[in-house]
Design a protein around this motif. Structure first.
Motif, PDB file in Angstrom:
ATOM      1  N   PRO A  54       0.808  -1.226   0.000  1.00 31.74           N
ATOM      2  CA  PRO A  54       0.000   0.000   0.000  1.00 31.74           C
ATOM      3  C   PRO A  54       0.841   1.275   0.000  1.00 31.74           C
ATOM      4  O   PRO A  54       0.440   2.291  -0.581  1.00 31.74           O
ATOM      5  N   ALA A  55       2.021   1.222   0.633  1.00 31.41           N
ATOM      6  CA  ALA A  55       2.873   2.414   0.692  1.00 31.41           C
ATOM      7  C   ALA A  55       3.277   2.875  -0.706  1.00 31.41           C
ATOM      8  O   ALA A  55       3.371   4.082  -0.970  1.00 31.41           O
ATOM      9  N   TYR A  56       3.497   1.935  -1.623  1.00 31.67           N
ATOM     10  CA  TYR A  56       3.872   2.306  -2.988  1.00 31.67           C
ATOM     11  C   TYR A  56       2.698   2.906  -3.754  1.00 31.67           C
ATOM     12  O   TYR A  56       2.871   3.801  -4.583  1.00 31.67           O
ATOM     13  N   ILE A  57       1.511   2.445  -3.475  1.00 29.36           N
ATOM     14  CA  ILE A  57       0.335   2.977  -4.160  1.00 29.36           C
ATOM     15  C   ILE A  57      -0.044   4.342  -3.582  1.00 29.36           C
ATOM     16  O   ILE A  57      -0.387   5.274  -4.328  1.00 29.36           O
ATOM     17  N   HIS A  60       3.085   8.513  -0.101  1.00 31.66           N
ATOM     18  CA  HIS A  60       3.704   9.448   0.835  1.00 31.66           C
ATOM     19  C   HIS A  60       4.420   8.693   1.956  1.00 31.66           C
ATOM     20  O   HIS A  60       5.255   7.855   1.691  1.00 31.66           O
ATOM     21  N   THR A  61       4.088   8.980   3.216  1.00 37.43           N
ATOM     22  CA  THR A  61       4.832   8.420   4.347  1.00 37.43           C
ATOM     23  C   THR A  61       4.048   7.322   5.048  1.00 37.43           C
ATOM     24  O   THR A  61       2.863   7.491   5.344  1.00 37.43           O
ATOM     25  N   TYR A 109      11.307  10.366   3.401  1.00 40.03           N
ATOM     26  CA  TYR A 109      11.309   8.902   3.526  1.00 40.03           C
ATOM     27  C   TYR A 109       9.912   8.330   3.324  1.00 40.03           C
ATOM     28  O   TYR A 109       8.914   8.918   3.742  1.00 40.03           O
ATOM     29  N   ARG A 110       9.879   7.165   2.674  1.00 40.06           N
ATOM     30  CA  ARG A 110       8.610   6.462   2.442  1.00 40.06           C
ATOM     31  C   ARG A 110       8.250   5.572   3.624  1.00 40.06           C
ATOM     32  O   ARG A 110       7.081   5.470   4.008  1.00 40.06           O
ATOM     33  N   PHE A 111       9.251   4.904   4.220  1.00 39.49           N
ATOM     34  CA  PHE A 111       9.039   4.000   5.361  1.00 39.49           C
ATOM     35  C   PHE A 111       9.856   4.503   6.551  1.00 39.49           C
ATOM     36  O   PHE A 111      11.080   4.641   6.459  1.00 39.49           O
ATOM     37  N   ILE A 112       9.187   4.750   7.682  1.00 38.76           N
ATOM     38  CA  ILE A 112       9.863   5.222   8.886  1.00 38.76           C
ATOM     39  C   ILE A 112       9.526   4.257  10.029  1.00 38.76           C
ATOM     40  O   ILE A 112       8.363   4.100  10.399  1.00 38.76           O
ATOM     41  N   THR A 168      -4.088   8.723   7.263  1.00 35.48           N
ATOM     42  CA  THR A 168      -5.223   8.369   6.418  1.00 35.48           C
ATOM     43  C   THR A 168      -5.802   7.022   6.819  1.00 35.48           C
ATOM     44  O   THR A 168      -7.019   6.824   6.819  1.00 35.48           O
ATOM     45  N   ALA A 169      -4.933   6.076   7.153  1.00 33.80           N
ATOM     46  CA  ALA A 169      -5.372   4.738   7.561  1.00 33.80           C
ATOM     47  C   ALA A 169      -4.460   4.223   8.667  1.00 33.80           C
ATOM     48  O   ALA A 169      -3.312   4.660   8.809  1.00 33.80           O
ATOM     49  N   THR A 170      -4.993   3.287   9.468  1.00 36.90           N
ATOM     50  CA  THR A 170      -4.227   2.666  10.555  1.00 36.90           C
ATOM     51  C   THR A 170      -4.315   1.154  10.400  1.00 36.90           C
ATOM     52  O   THR A 170      -5.380   0.613  10.109  1.00 36.90           O
ATOM     53  N   LEU A 171      -3.171   0.475  10.608  1.00 36.82           N
ATOM     54  CA  LEU A 171      -3.123  -0.982  10.494  1.00 36.82           C
ATOM     55  C   LEU A 171      -2.394  -1.555  11.709  1.00 36.82           C
ATOM     56  O   LEU A 171      -1.257  -1.192  11.997  1.00 36.82           O
TER      57      LEU A 171
END
Length: 481
Positions: A54-57, A60-61, A109-112, A168-171
């Protein structure tokens, strides 16, 4: 709404797969729809993909709250290996200047990755508020329930941090959570309308056994005979560092196997070397505390033995889930003696302040300014979080009750006369299925006869799935944040 075709295109482009494992696609769709989501997927079924894709789609962060430095480093290393350079772990290994530079450029950064103790720092929250956060992930979310009260209270403020960051979303992701733990996760993260996506914890390729020995000497000899006959790499878990080292030495003397011991008190370099040797097949057996295993992805582990009683069935399921990830036959065995219960009973209360200490600490805090130890660190943090004496007392009393219940559940499993796989499925699965019991399913064995039934030799010769060798190391107590 993101099209399913786009999801599959991204799966192939970034990860090289054409199909999903059970549960993954449903979790990804839920996240992309902006839905708060609790996902319970068994160990080894690719939980990381559920936030990475989902991060690639989303673009953002993505912020991932992770329990261990080792796990963060391994995830960053794996992303780097896949070609992703915009991944970073912010933890106590960084010198102040490094941390300042990262926080200044966090939006790049995309993944923190961060631990709860890091993300709760005011300067970190301020830096994150300058980012557009698509997804807030709590990895190994069962830690909220298992560790959040008597071990790592910063887990309890994640809901407030989430509200400040407004993702926006929480997992929330975990491999082991029964109904009580799932509700605890939902409550503590304030996930009021979360979608719950679960797949069965059942791992039919793992034989489940218990061997009841009369005393420790008999247990040691049984273990030596067992590992001599077992095929392939394995792990033996202990509740004591001292016993971990002693039995590793004993097994080195009794067998021709290449064996090492592993625990959190070893140096970083020693832990790293041992992990890499095991991952690359240079060691047959690891004797370890629970400091080893989280984040390890080795497909061909053929057995996991517990020398001491596991403290709860959740951690037990996590640990045995490291066996048989190639889908081939493996076994999990708990060794018990009548004396073992006393060790776990003592660990139930370890680190939890008694009501009298809590009362005195709050009434006369000046007396404890120089006091050292986990109990005082816990009370100081609760006080910093603004909790009253009454709230802390009630919270820890409830935690003590939960730990006693967890230990009793583990004892019920060990003394069970029926199907052990059915017990686990009934305990964890929301809609338990009926297990088709067989001689390779589970049982109580006091000999090594069951090894012949499992045909582990065939598993060794089977072409296993590729093992991802990750850089980094594991540890629990001295690598938390």
């Amino acid at each position: 709404m993101t099209s399913e075709q786009l999801i599959y295109d991204q799966l192939a482009q970034h990860f090289g797969y054409s199909t999903f494992k059970p549960g993954q696609l449903a979790v990804i769709k839920s996240v992309l729809a902006g839905q708060e989501t609790l996902a319970v997927l068994p160990t080894g079924t690719g939980k990381s993909l559920c936030y990475q894709l989902p991060a690639y789609i989303l673009g953002h962060t993505t912020v991932i709250v992770s329990p261990l430095i080792a796990l963060m480093q391994d995830q960053v290393a794996q992303l780097n290996y896949q070609g992703e350079k915009r991944a970073v772990a912010i933890n106590s290994n960084l010198v102040p200047q490094q941390k300042y530079q990262l926080l200044t450029h966090l939006a790049d950064y995309r993944f923190i990755f961060m631990a709860p103790e890091t993300i709760s720092q005011p300067e970190v929250i301020q830096a994150l508020q300058r980012c557009q956060i698509d997804l807030f992930v709590v990895d190994e979310a069962h830690c909220i329930s298992q560790w959040g009260i008597d071990f790592r209270p910063d887990y309890l403020v994640l809901a407030a941090i989430k509200a400040q960051l407004q993702p926006t979303a929480t997992l929330a992701l975990t491999a082991t959570a029964n109904d009580r733990v799932r509700q605890d996760i939902l409550n503590k993260l304030a996930l009021k309308n979360a979608a719950q996506i679960m797949t069965s914890v059942d791992r039919p390729n793992i034989y489940l056994g218990v061997s009841q020995q009369p005393d420790e000497q008999a247990k040691n000899q049984f273990l030596a005979n067992l590992v001599k006959k077992s095929q392939g790499p394995g792990i033996v878990y202990f509740s004591s560092r001292q016993k971990t080292m002693a039995i590793a030495t004993f097994l080195q003397q009794e067998t021709d196997l290449k064996i090492a011991y592993y625990h959190a008190a070893l140096s970083t370099q020693e832990r790293y070397l041992i992990q890499q040797q095991f991952m690359q097949g240079q060691l047959d057996l690891i004797c370890t505390t629970n400091a080893f295993g989280m984040g390890i992805n080795k497909a061909d582990i053929r057995f996991v033995i517990h020398y001491h009683l596991p403290q709860n069935i959740e951690s037990y399921l996590q640990e045995i889930g490291r066996a048989g990830r190639d889908g081939q036959a493996a076994y999990a065995l708990v060794l018990t003696t009548p004396q073992d219960l006393y060790l776990q009973q003592s660990l139930v209360s370890f680190g939890i302040p008694e009501p009298g200490l809590i009362r005195r600490y709050y009434q006369e805090p000046q007396l404890f300014k120089q006091s050292q130890g986990s109990e005082f660190e816990l009370l100081r943090r609760y006080q910093q979080l603004g909790m009253t004496e009454e709230e802390v007392t009630a919270l820890l009393d409830n935690r003590q009750t939960e730990k006693q219940f967890s230990l009793q559940t583990m004892l019920d499993y060990l003394t069970l006369k029926g199907c052990r796989r059915q017990f686990i499925v009934n305990y964890f699965d929301q809609a338990p299925k009926t297990i088709e019991h067989s001689e390779t399913c589970c049982g109580e064995q006091d000999s090594t006869d069951f090894l012949a039934q499992l045909d582990l030799e065939q598993a060794i010769n089977y072409k296993t799935a590729e093992t991802v060798v990750l850089t980094g190391w594991t540890g629990i107590l001295d690598q938390l944040f």
